[in-house]
Scaffold this active site. Structure first.
Site, mmCIF file in Angstrom:
data_model
loop_
_atom_site.group_PDB
_atom_site.id
_atom_site.type_symbol
_atom_site.label_atom_id
_atom_site.label_comp_id
_atom_site.label_asym_id
_atom_site.label_seq_id
_atom_site.Cartn_x
_atom_site.Cartn_y
_atom_site.Cartn_z
ATOM 1 C CG ASP A 123 -1.815 1.156 1.333
ATOM 2 O OD1 ASP A 123 -2.653 1.317 0.435
ATOM 3 O OD2 ASP A 123 -1.691 1.925 2.315
ATOM 4 C CD GLU B 254 -2.165 2.403 -3.450
ATOM 5 O OE1 GLU B 254 -3.315 2.754 -3.758
ATOM 6 O OE2 GLU B 254 -1.779 2.281 -2.273
#
Length: 692
Positions: A343, A380
């Protein structure tokens, strides 16, 4: 009540956490500025006071900056905390020792949040009665021969899902809703989809109380889990028996592997649940604030925030890098996880001064680790402070969530003009982003929807977000959605609009499955799941955030379509290439690997601003694989597409998103005899060629 004093030995410093050994348990924790350390032992998770407090002697129980003690004959299941004391000037050094707080062991593998109160942990003073607890759990798990599956990315179809939301709705009809064990009950469904991996949204233990005050006042909680506090422990809220959370997660992994499905974990290495200056003290702040976090250069009481969550992990500090690598090794070796999605991974590319580093130590340590060399690593590739690295993420092996793919395909399918050339590039694997650096189409994780943003059906039903239920006056969530409501905002009874929405949803899935790279689906999209226009359901542990398994005609039809598209992709290796197209014939092939067209053959009209049409002919990659011809018309009028004539071959209709049945299986496909084919507005048509 204080129990009989335990017998202790000095212990060892090279086994962090609580390590059961013959004759007792070794405890070890790291703290650079600690002057004294206490180990608090509890018999039960709901004990508000410790049964015993063991004071560590720095002359005996400290090696370098590791504090350690061996407690003899300690029962399995014992709960514990640390307490650390010392003197420091937080403004000058960043050190934030807090002798009043009961601290969670950062290396704990099983934790309980039964008594947890975030508010108390944010205030000065003792919080022993309301702190989270770590638990001593002896490991004797039987993997029964299980091992990671090592499915190559080019053959993969990823399914992003939330463990709690997947089976929490009563319609899931599972014995253990919202749990690891509940997901096991749905594995036959996952198999029937044809996906190869589940990508689990955060399952490392997280703080459900980490939400803004107005959100908490509505009785809402941190549901998605992007608020990790324990990087070695499964989330207790996903366990039926919290003390068995580790083994229940392993049971899920083992069961998925038996079904041929790999497990990718979404990991949050960019920030922790401790928030900023006013956030709670859980562990890292007291044990090593000055090394775990990016701190203000002048006033080290303040936190530099590149994540939008109050703090940013200082990932490229040597101790923190080691901690994070150890976490990955633990989950891959001890939990048999097949891969990781990181993330806001660009936060990991920031050096200790906060500036981006191409040779960021933590990223290259992950990429080059021999023990992780067969583990999928997915970034990401952006953070909340403006660093955007899609196509330029450090390293070579890292795959990336391709935000460019998402945005361009969304715009194209809703009918935006002038995108055809870039759409072709995205469908072809985004060579503009990856080929020049010797990367591959599999570096691109393609998606049109995910947890963060509209669901697929909401993408075709809403022009604007509707997040009022979150308690933040609709300020949260993205405004740049590139969505189209097809004529009416939200629910409608208009049959024409409803039909167009369903067709647009099919167009998105068809385009995704026909693209080079790795397709990723968001759980529930195959059932036309709606979140009622809320594009940020991070706090909605309720039907808005759960998958509704009640099947109606439209959801059943969409499910059949998604299954058929995955099956089409998996029977055509040419859709799963490991190399970029050349436009040339491979040895022994009669056709180039790809040819681009518009409505006319060899006329793609790349630069026509009003063009909404694209077609391409794809040669089979393996012997006996039939060619494909794909036509996409995202304009508002039907178009006549010319079909490429190939000697000795007949085209057969495999797919038409505008006409029922939408998909035909081989052997039942109608032949196309004419040289041109009408493609309806907002439609995708696929032909398969068979030689005779």
């Amino acid at each position: 009540m204080t129990r009989q004093r335990s017998s202790v030995q000095p212990g060892v410093w090279d086994n962090t956490g609580a390590t059961p050994m013959e004759g007792g348990v070794n405890f070890c924790v790291f703290s650079r500025y600690a002057e004294s350390m206490e180990l608090l032992l509890f018999e039960r998770a709901d004990d508000t006071e410790p049964d015993e407090v063991i004071a560590l002697d720095p002359r005996v129980n400290r090696t370098f900056f590791f504090w350690h003690v061996f407690v003899e004959d300690l029962p399995d299941g014992t709960y514990y905390n640390w307490r650390v004391r010392g003197r420091c000037d937080t403004r000058e050094t960043g050190c934030r020792l807090d002798g009043d707080k009961a601290l969670l062991d950062p290396w704990a593998t099983t934790v309980s949040d039964l008594l947890w109160d975030r508010t108390t942990a944010c205030r000065p003073g003792d919080n022993t009665a309301t702190a989270m607890r770590a638990q001593v759990v002896r490991d004797g798990y039987d993997w029964e021969g299980d091992h990671p599956l090592h499915i190559p990315l080019n053959a993969s179809v990823i399914y992003e899902m939330h463990v709690g939301g997947f089976t929490r709705h009563p319609s899931a009809e599972v014995a253990h809703p919202g749990s690891f064990l509940g997901v096991i009950e749905k594995i036959p469904y996952l198999q029937s989809l044809g996906i190869t991996h589940v990508e689990l949204m955060p399952v490392m233990a997280f703080d459900t109380q980490d939400v803004p005050p107005a959100t908490a006042a509505r009785g809402l909680e941190n549901f998605w889990g992007y608020s990790t506090h324990s990087y070695f422990a499964p989330h207790p809220g996903f366990a039926v028996d919290v003390s068995q959370a580790r083994d229940e997660f392993r049971n899920l992994v083992k069961a998925l592997h038996r079904a041929g499905i790999g497990v990718i974990m979404d990991v949050v290495f960019n920030h922790t649940a401790e928030g900023g200056q006013d956030g709670p003290v859980i562990s890292f702040k007291a044990l090593g604030n000055e090394m775990y976090y990016h701190l203000d250069f002048i006033d080290r009481r303040r936190y530099r925030d590149y994540t939008g969550c109050g703090n940013t992990l200082n990932c490229n500090h040597p101790i923190v890098t080691r901690f994070l690598i150890d976490s990955l090794l633990y989950w891959s070796r001890e939990m048999h996880v097949d891969g990781f999605r990181f993330d806001l991974a660009s936060a990991l590319a920031r050096g200790e001064d906060g500036n981006p580093q191409y040779h960021a130590p933590v990223l290259w340590a992950i990429e080059l680790s021999p023990a992780l060399n067969r583990v999928h690593i997915i970034a990401e590739a952006w953070d909340a402070a403006g660093l955007y690295q899609v196509g330029d993420f450090p390293g070579y092996r890292w795959a990336e969530w391709n935000g460019r793919y998402r945005d361009v395909i969304r715009g194209f399918v809703r009918g935006d003009p002038g995108l055809v050339a870039e759409v072709a590039t995205r469908i072809a694997g985004s060579s503009d982003l990856y080929e020049s650096r010797a990367r591959l189409p599999t570096n691109s994780i393609n998606f049109v929807s995910c947890h963060d943003g509209f669901s697929l059906y909401d993408l075709v039903s809403y022009d604007h977000k509707h997040n009022e239920a979150n308690g933040e006056d609709n300020r949260d969530g993205h405004d740049h959605n590139l969505s189209w409501n097809c004529g009416v905002e939200g629910p409608t009874d208009d049959p024409a609009i409803l039909a167009l929405r369903r067709r647009q949803a099919r167009n998105f899935i068809a385009t995704l499955m026909l693209s080079q790279g790795v397709p990723m689906l968001h759980a529930g999209d195959e059932l036309l799941r709606t979140k009622q226009g809320n594009n940020n359901t991070y706090c909605q542990n309720n039907p808005l955030g759960w998958i509704d398994w009640r099947m109606h005609d439209d959801s059943a039809a969409m499910l059949d379509f998604v299954r058929a598209m995955i099956a089409l992709r998996r029977r055509h290796p040419a859709l799963c290439r490991n190399r970029f197209f050349t436009g040339e014939r491979a040895p022994g092939h009669a056709l180039p690997d790809i040819r681009w067209h518009g409505v006319g053959l060899e006329q793609p009209n790349w630069d026509a601003s009003g063009n909404h049409a694209l077609a391409f002919t794809l040669d089979g990659l393996e012997e006996g694989e039939s060619p494909l011809h794909v036509m996409l018309n995202m304009g508002s009028e039907p178009l006549e597409f010319a079909l490429p004539p190939i000697a000795g071959m007949t085209w057969y209709l495999a797919l038409d998103t505008a006409r029922e049945p939408w998909v035909f299986d081989p052997g039942a496909q109608p032949p196309i005899e004419q040289p041109r084919l009408r493609v309806e507005a907002h439609a995708v048509v696929v032909l398969e060629g068979f030689f005779h």
